[in-house]
Design an enzyme around this catalytic site. Structure first.
Site, short mmCIF file in Angstrom:
data_model
loop_
_atom_site.label_atom_id
_atom_site.label_comp_id
_atom_site.label_asym_id
_atom_site.label_seq_id
_atom_site.Cartn_x
_atom_site.Cartn_y
_atom_site.Cartn_z
N HIS A 283 0.85 -1.19 0.00
CA HIS A 283 0.00 0.00 0.00
C HIS A 283 0.88 1.25 0.00
O HIS A 283 1.95 1.26 0.60
CB HIS A 283 -0.97 0.01 1.18
CG HIS A 283 -0.33 -0.22 2.51
ND1 HIS A 283 0.03 -1.47 2.95
CD2 HIS A 283 0.04 0.64 3.48
CE1 HIS A 283 0.59 -1.37 4.15
NE2 HIS A 283 0.62 -0.10 4.48
N HIS B 285 0.83 5.21 1.06
CA HIS B 285 0.14 6.23 1.86
C HIS B 285 0.18 7.56 1.10
O HIS B 285 1.25 8.00 0.69
CB HIS B 285 0.87 6.44 3.19
CG HIS B 285 0.90 5.25 4.10
ND1 HIS B 285 0.13 5.15 5.23
CD2 HIS B 285 1.63 4.11 4.06
CE1 HIS B 285 0.39 4.00 5.85
NE2 HIS B 285 1.30 3.35 5.16
P1 DGP Z 1 2.07 0.26 7.34
O1 DGP Z 1 1.96 -1.22 7.03
O2 DGP Z 1 3.20 0.60 8.24
O3 DGP Z 1 2.11 1.10 6.07
O4 DGP Z 1 0.79 0.70 8.20
C1 DGP Z 1 -0.50 0.20 7.98
C2 DGP Z 1 -1.50 1.34 8.01
O5 DGP Z 1 -2.80 0.76 7.91
C3 DGP Z 1 -1.50 2.19 9.28
O6 DGP Z 1 -1.38 3.55 8.90
C4 DGP Z 1 -2.86 1.95 9.93
C5 DGP Z 1 -3.69 1.42 8.80
N1 DGP Z 1 -4.67 0.41 9.18
C6 DGP Z 1 -4.48 -0.63 10.03
N2 DGP Z 1 -5.60 -1.39 10.10
C7 DGP Z 1 -6.50 -0.82 9.26
C8 DGP Z 1 -7.85 -1.14 8.88
O7 DGP Z 1 -8.44 -2.12 9.33
N3 DGP Z 1 -8.44 -0.33 7.96
C9 DGP Z 1 -7.82 0.78 7.44
N4 DGP Z 1 -8.50 1.49 6.55
N5 DGP Z 1 -6.55 1.11 7.79
C10 DGP Z 1 -5.91 0.32 8.68
#
Ligand code: DGP
Length: 142
Positions: free
Chosen positions: A103, A105
């Site tokens: 993903h 950001h």
């Molecule tokens: P990273 O793998 O470090 O890029 O972080 C994962 C990101 O995903 C973090 O900013 C929080 C977000 N996140 C975690 N759980 C969920 C979820 O269930 N739904 C959404 N929309 N975002 C989530």
């Protein structure tokens, strides 16, 4: 590197098993709001293809993810009256990755306003719904 785990939380969102605040979708990507935004409008752009991160995604899918991140960034500048955009993308635990489906950001920024720390606070559902609607409309209008 471990292999792709189809039970990661973003794979469940992609399959429709868990909800999300969607801002954009086409046949290759899905973009939705981060539920713990570092700033208003913080969006995650994912390939629909099962890729753990930048180390195993096909170049064609990665190209489409990046093009979509650009589309979201341009719309977010307008929708959130942003002064700039921060792009983050983490790979493996050592690289800061927490959820193991690739993903990108897209984080709208205001001049002089610091981002919240990563995953520090869950945003209210009504705020996320309103932000998703505003951003989706800006993407549609572009
Ligand atoms: P990273 O793998 O470090 O890029 O972080 C994962 C990101 O995903 C973090 O900013 C929080 C977000 N996140 C975690 N759980 C969920 C979820 O269930 N739904 C959404 N929309 N975002 C989530």
């Amino acid at each position: 590197m471990p292999s792709y785990d189809p039970n990661n939380i973003f794979a469940k969102i992609l399959r429709g098993e868990l909800p999300c605040y969607k801002v954009y979708e086409d046949d290759k990507v899905l973009a939705f709001l981060d539920i713990m935004p570092r700033s208003p409008g913080h969006t995650l752009v994912l390939p629909k293809a099962p890729a753990r991160n930048i180390l195993d995604i096909g170049a064609d899918h990665l190209t489409h993810v990046v093009a979509t991140a650009q589309k979201v960034a341009k719309a977010a500048m307008k929708a959130f009256s942003a002064d700039g955009i921060t792009i983050h993308q983490f790979n493996e635990g050592a690289g800061g990755q927490v959820v193991f489906h690739l993903h990108v950001h897209v984080i709208p920024r205001k001049a002089g306003v610091t981002m919240k720390p990563p995953a520090s606070e869950k945003e209210k559902p009504d705020v996320l719904a309103e932000h998703a609607k505003k951003l989706a409309a800006a993407i549609e209008a572009a």
